[in-house]
Design an enzyme around this catalytic site. Structure first.
Site, PDB file in Angstrom:
ATOM      1  N   ARG A 179      36.469 -50.083 -35.452  1.00 16.61           N
ATOM      2  CA  ARG A 179      37.125 -51.376 -35.013  1.00 16.61           C
ATOM      3  C   ARG A 179      36.486 -52.274 -36.050  1.00 16.61           C
ATOM      4  O   ARG A 179      35.582 -52.160 -36.611  1.00 16.61           O
ATOM      5  CB  ARG A 179      36.332 -51.717 -33.743  1.00 16.61           C
ATOM      6  CG  ARG A 179      36.656 -53.185 -32.993  1.00 16.61           C
ATOM      7  CD  ARG A 179      38.201 -53.106 -32.687  1.00 16.61           C
ATOM      8  NE  ARG A 179      38.357 -54.168 -31.622  1.00 16.61           N
ATOM      9  CZ  ARG A 179      39.461 -54.558 -31.152  1.00 16.61           C
ATOM     10  NH1 ARG A 179      40.649 -53.863 -31.984  1.00 16.61           N
ATOM     11  NH2 ARG A 179      39.888 -55.427 -30.438  1.00 16.61           N
ATOM     12  N   THR A 230      50.257 -52.634 -31.728  1.00 15.34           N
ATOM     13  CA  THR A 230      49.182 -51.663 -32.107  1.00 15.34           C
ATOM     14  C   THR A 230      50.125 -50.523 -32.311  1.00 15.34           C
ATOM     15  O   THR A 230      51.327 -50.406 -32.092  1.00 15.34           O
ATOM     16  CB  THR A 230      48.255 -51.705 -31.035  1.00 15.34           C
ATOM     17  OG1 THR A 230      47.557 -53.019 -30.958  1.00 15.34           O
ATOM     18  CG2 THR A 230      47.260 -50.633 -31.235  1.00 15.34           C
ATOM     19  N   THR A 263      45.322 -50.687 -35.090  1.00 11.76           N
ATOM     20  CA  THR A 263      46.039 -51.777 -35.189  1.00 11.76           C
ATOM     21  C   THR A 263      45.469 -52.904 -36.163  1.00 11.76           C
ATOM     22  O   THR A 263      44.410 -52.952 -36.548  1.00 11.76           O
ATOM     23  CB  THR A 263      45.594 -52.512 -33.697  1.00 11.76           C
ATOM     24  OG1 THR A 263      46.423 -53.667 -33.533  1.00 11.76           O
ATOM     25  CG2 THR A 263      43.932 -52.770 -33.485  1.00 11.76           C
ATOM     26  N   ASN A 323      46.085 -56.052 -34.791  1.00  9.94           N
ATOM     27  CA  ASN A 323      46.201 -57.092 -33.760  1.00  9.94           C
ATOM     28  C   ASN A 323      47.897 -57.403 -33.443  1.00  9.94           C
ATOM     29  O   ASN A 323      48.409 -56.786 -32.816  1.00  9.94           O
ATOM     30  CB  ASN A 323      45.387 -58.062 -33.743  1.00  9.94           C
ATOM     31  CG  ASN A 323      45.023 -58.556 -32.499  1.00  9.94           C
ATOM     32  OD1 ASN A 323      45.734 -58.276 -31.360  1.00  9.94           O
ATOM     33  ND2 ASN A 323      44.613 -60.039 -32.439  1.00  9.94           N
ATOM     34  N   ASP A 335      40.945 -61.411 -30.537  1.00  9.75           N
ATOM     35  CA  ASP A 335      40.531 -60.313 -29.540  1.00  9.75           C
ATOM     36  C   ASP A 335      39.236 -60.664 -28.937  1.00  9.75           C
ATOM     37  O   ASP A 335      38.820 -60.178 -27.902  1.00  9.75           O
ATOM     38  CB  ASP A 335      40.504 -58.811 -29.814  1.00  9.75           C
ATOM     39  CG  ASP A 335      41.833 -58.180 -29.687  1.00  9.75           C
ATOM     40  OD1 ASP A 335      42.806 -58.766 -29.053  1.00  9.75           O
ATOM     41  OD2 ASP A 335      42.318 -57.080 -30.097  1.00  9.75           O
ATOM     42  N   SER A 373      38.486 -54.333 -27.054  1.00 16.13           N
ATOM     43  CA  SER A 373      39.757 -53.880 -27.079  1.00 16.13           C
ATOM     44  C   SER A 373      40.254 -53.180 -25.840  1.00 16.13           C
ATOM     45  O   SER A 373      39.607 -52.830 -25.203  1.00 16.13           O
ATOM     46  CB  SER A 373      39.646 -52.509 -28.474  1.00 16.13           C
ATOM     47  OG  SER A 373      41.044 -52.093 -28.488  1.00 16.13           O
ATOM     48  N   SER A 374      41.591 -52.949 -25.700  1.00 17.04           N
ATOM     49  CA  SER A 374      42.076 -52.193 -24.735  1.00 17.04           C
ATOM     50  C   SER A 374      42.708 -50.822 -25.226  1.00 17.04           C
ATOM     51  O   SER A 374      43.225 -50.069 -24.393  1.00 17.04           O
ATOM     52  CB  SER A 374      43.391 -52.832 -24.254  1.00 17.04           C
ATOM     53  OG  SER A 374      43.130 -53.859 -23.574  1.00 17.04           O
ATOM     54  N   GLY A 397      50.271 -51.734 -27.032  1.00 14.75           N
ATOM     55  CA  GLY A 397      50.655 -52.337 -25.827  1.00 14.75           C
ATOM     56  C   GLY A 397      49.561 -53.420 -25.298  1.00 14.75           C
ATOM     57  O   GLY A 397      49.710 -53.974 -24.068  1.00 14.75           O
ATOM     58  N   GLY A 398      48.678 -53.881 -26.139  1.00 15.89           N
ATOM     59  CA  GLY A 398      47.481 -54.845 -25.669  1.00 15.89           C
ATOM     60  C   GLY A 398      47.096 -54.326 -24.369  1.00 15.89           C
ATOM     61  O   GLY A 398      46.662 -53.358 -24.151  1.00 15.89           O
TER      62      GLY A 398
HETATM   63  N1  GLY Z   1      44.357 -55.556 -30.815  1.00 14.99           N
HETATM   64  C1  GLY Z   1      44.652 -54.765 -29.547  1.00 14.99           C
HETATM   65  C2  GLY Z   1      43.520 -54.056 -28.877  1.00 14.99           C
HETATM   66  O1  GLY Z   1      42.535 -53.875 -29.487  1.00 14.99           O
HETATM   67  O2  GLY Z   1      43.619 -53.681 -28.117  1.00 14.99           O
END
Ligand code: GLY
Length: 574
Positions: free
Chosen positions: A111, A385, A403, A405, A427, A456-457, A477-478
């Protein structure tokens, strides 16, 4: 099921037909094939599923050349950075969840991080109001990229082929060009104005007359950057010419320094491990919220009979929404970078805690989200992403979600490097308590701090059944990533769908705030809609939710690839 193909493209340099990857590509459902017939045909068993046919073909070619799933993953990541520039990346970040054929599992966190000079109020004006767009567009929105270090570390630890072999296909794609799909041409056209707003020079993705399907794009500067990474490893990106190119590209307001780049390190982290019925679930730990949230959903689901309720019935949608609103309330309140603030993982995954939290779910009516927890606290990420899943012939497996983002990240293009920079800083909770660009707000745990990773998701996930590899999956998909992975698992395990049906089927989503069920067009019929409204739900229709790419191991050991039809996604292998 998608059609098989030979990957052929025009070599714009030498103006001759260039067959990039002479691999026989067979798209999934090989359940009829046994070991013997595979041997006879002399093909390599393995499956690569990604957002782009070229990238999937690159990954499978690496498996055919003797690479394992980890070599293939590195090759796919770099190939996506070329052919899928809106989310594939070398200047973004992501998470990998892997399972070796020995059964050992682990994760790699690559990340992005906040730059050293980043601080809590960096996106606020003198009245402490959020300056619109500053955290999501342009140089100040860029986090320190993690992808290149992540891929180098992954390869060093688990790859078997020389690194040069894994990165070479991406170099070739960048140097000789690749053809745009219709969806990618449309996406580039949609962002032309933003590209011009962020950059004052010509670059390969600009086209005033508009891109069309089949147009070829060459990225010679990106080919050179990738060559430098091939020749110098970390030094080819985090130092020297590429580092200078990155910093030059952010000359206006960017705060990333050479020290930020040279300091960046990805982190091997313990996975979140839990169980759902007979399945062991291996998922990503913080700073992704994905693993904890998915495990809370799956554990909570064990108190309900989804099989009896049926797929996308009023009852099952209502129960999923009620579970989800509670999980997302916890997510917003308790999750962030564990290197900065302790995350109460054990508490959040404690079965008594989860049972207590879900005990008040009524099957008759909603629990309004403002009764779940005080304060309107939440985080949502961009939906742009990408995810890929790979299994090799020895059943080594890897799930990577990666990603920039937003689509094309910050839109800042590194002119001499040939790539876009991420806008991952958005984020973070730009101002705890105030909505971000997606209309939601974040909590203290995810406030901006120098060197911190943003929440993050992303939910790359692996399932085992009876101690054997069973499923590898994930999605972009965020904030809908978690619930899309959750529904894909329920669809297979509870609703008896094939992997492809599970992926194709329409998804629904609740994330606590806003207090509404978001549903994919066609997911809910009008009678069910009326009933859900009567129960107190607000409903919001969207065109798509999720873009799941997954691999499933059938009982006979054959691999089933599932590629999401919402995009150009392709499963390559058998
Ligand atoms: N930018 C998308 C995530 O990290 O969930």
């Amino acid at each position: 099921m998608k059609q098989g193909f030979f990957c052929a493209r025009k070599c714009v340099v030498c103006n001759m037909r260039y067959v990039s990857l002479m691999v026989l590509i067979i798209f999934f459902c090989c359940s009829g094939q046994n070991e013997k017939s595979l041997e006879k045909e002399n093909r390599v068993r393995g499956m690569v599923v990604s957002a782009h046919p070229e990238a999937s073909a690159v990954g499978y070619a690496i498996l055919e050349q003797g690479g394992n799933a980890y070599d293939a993953a590195v090759a796919v990541q770099f190939a996506l950075a070329v052919v899928y520039p809106r989310a594939g990346n070398i200047a973004g970040g992501g998470f990998a969840v892997f399972r070796l054929n020995s059964g050992k599992t682990g994760t790699l966190d690559f990340r992005e991080k906040a730059p050293i000079q980043a601080h809590r109020n960096m996106y606020l004006d003198q009245d402490s109001s959020v300056i619109e767009g500053l955290s999501s567009f342009g140089s100040l929105s860029v986090g320190v990229p993690g992808t290149v270090d992540g891929m180098l570390q992954l390869h060093k630890k688990y790859g078997v082929l020389p690194f040069e072999m894994a990165i070479q296909p991406a170099i070739d794609l960048a140097a000789y060009g690749f053809a745009l799909t219709k969806k990618e041409a449309d996406k580039l056209n949609q962002y032309q104005d933003e590209f011009l707003r962020a950059n004052n020079f010509d670059f390969p993705f600009l086209n005033s007359s508009g891109w069309a399907e089949g147009d070829s794009i060459r990225l010679p500067m990106l080919a050179k950057t990738l060559e430098r990474i091939k020749d110098h490893g970390r030094g080819g990106f985090y130092a020297g010419e590429t580092a200078k190119n990155i910093i030059d590209a952010m000359h206006d307001v960017g705060i990333i320094t050479p020290e930020d780049l040279s300091n960046y390190q990805s982190v091997w982290r313990e996975p979140i491990i839990g169980s759902y019925k007979d399945f062991k679930v291996v998922a990503m730990s913080p700073p992704s919220s994905g693993g904890i949230a998915l495990m809370q959903l799956l554990q909570g689901s064990q108190s309900f009979d989804f099989k009896r309720m049926g797929h996308n019935t009023v009852e099952s949608i209502h129960v999923m929404a009620e579970l989800e609103r509670r999980v997302y309330a916890d997510r917003a309140t308790y999750l962030g970078d564990p290197d900065f603030n302790p995350v109460p993982t054990d508490m959040l995954l404690d079965s008594a805690y989860i049972a207590n939290r879900n005990a008040r779910i009524s099957l008759e009516k909603t629990t309004p989200s403002d009764q779940i927890r005080e304060g309107k606290v939440d985080v949502i990420e961009s939906v742009e992403t990408t995810h890929f899943s790979i299994v090799d012939k020895q059943n080594n497996a890897i799930a990577i979600t990666t990603t920039l983002n937003g689509n094309f990240g910050s839109k800042v293009f590194v002119e001499k490097g040939g790539f876009f920079l991420n806008n991952e800083m958005d984020d973070f909770s730009v101002k705890p308590g105030v909505p971000n660009q997606y209309g939601l707000v974040g909590a203290e745990m995810n406030s901006i701090q120098s060197g911190k990773r943003m929440l993050s998701s992303m939910t790359p996930t692996i399932l085992e059944k009876n101690g054997e590899l069973y499923m590898v999956l994930g999605t972009p998909g965020g904030s809908t990533i978690i619930t899309s992975v959750y529904q894909t698992i329920l669809n297979v395990v509870e609703h008896g769908m094939t992997l492809q049906q599970a992926i194709d089927s329409k998804k629904v989503h609740h994330q606590w705030q806003p207090d509404a069920i978001t549903y994919e067009r066609g997911a809910i019929d009008s009678a069910a809609r009326n009933e859900l409204i009567r129960m107190g739900h607000e409903l919001r229709e969207v065109q798509f939710i999720g873009r799941v790419d997954a691999v499933l191991m059938n009982n006979n050991g054959s691999l089933e690839g599932g590629a999401d039809p919402r995009g150009d996604d392709a499963a390559v292998g058998f």
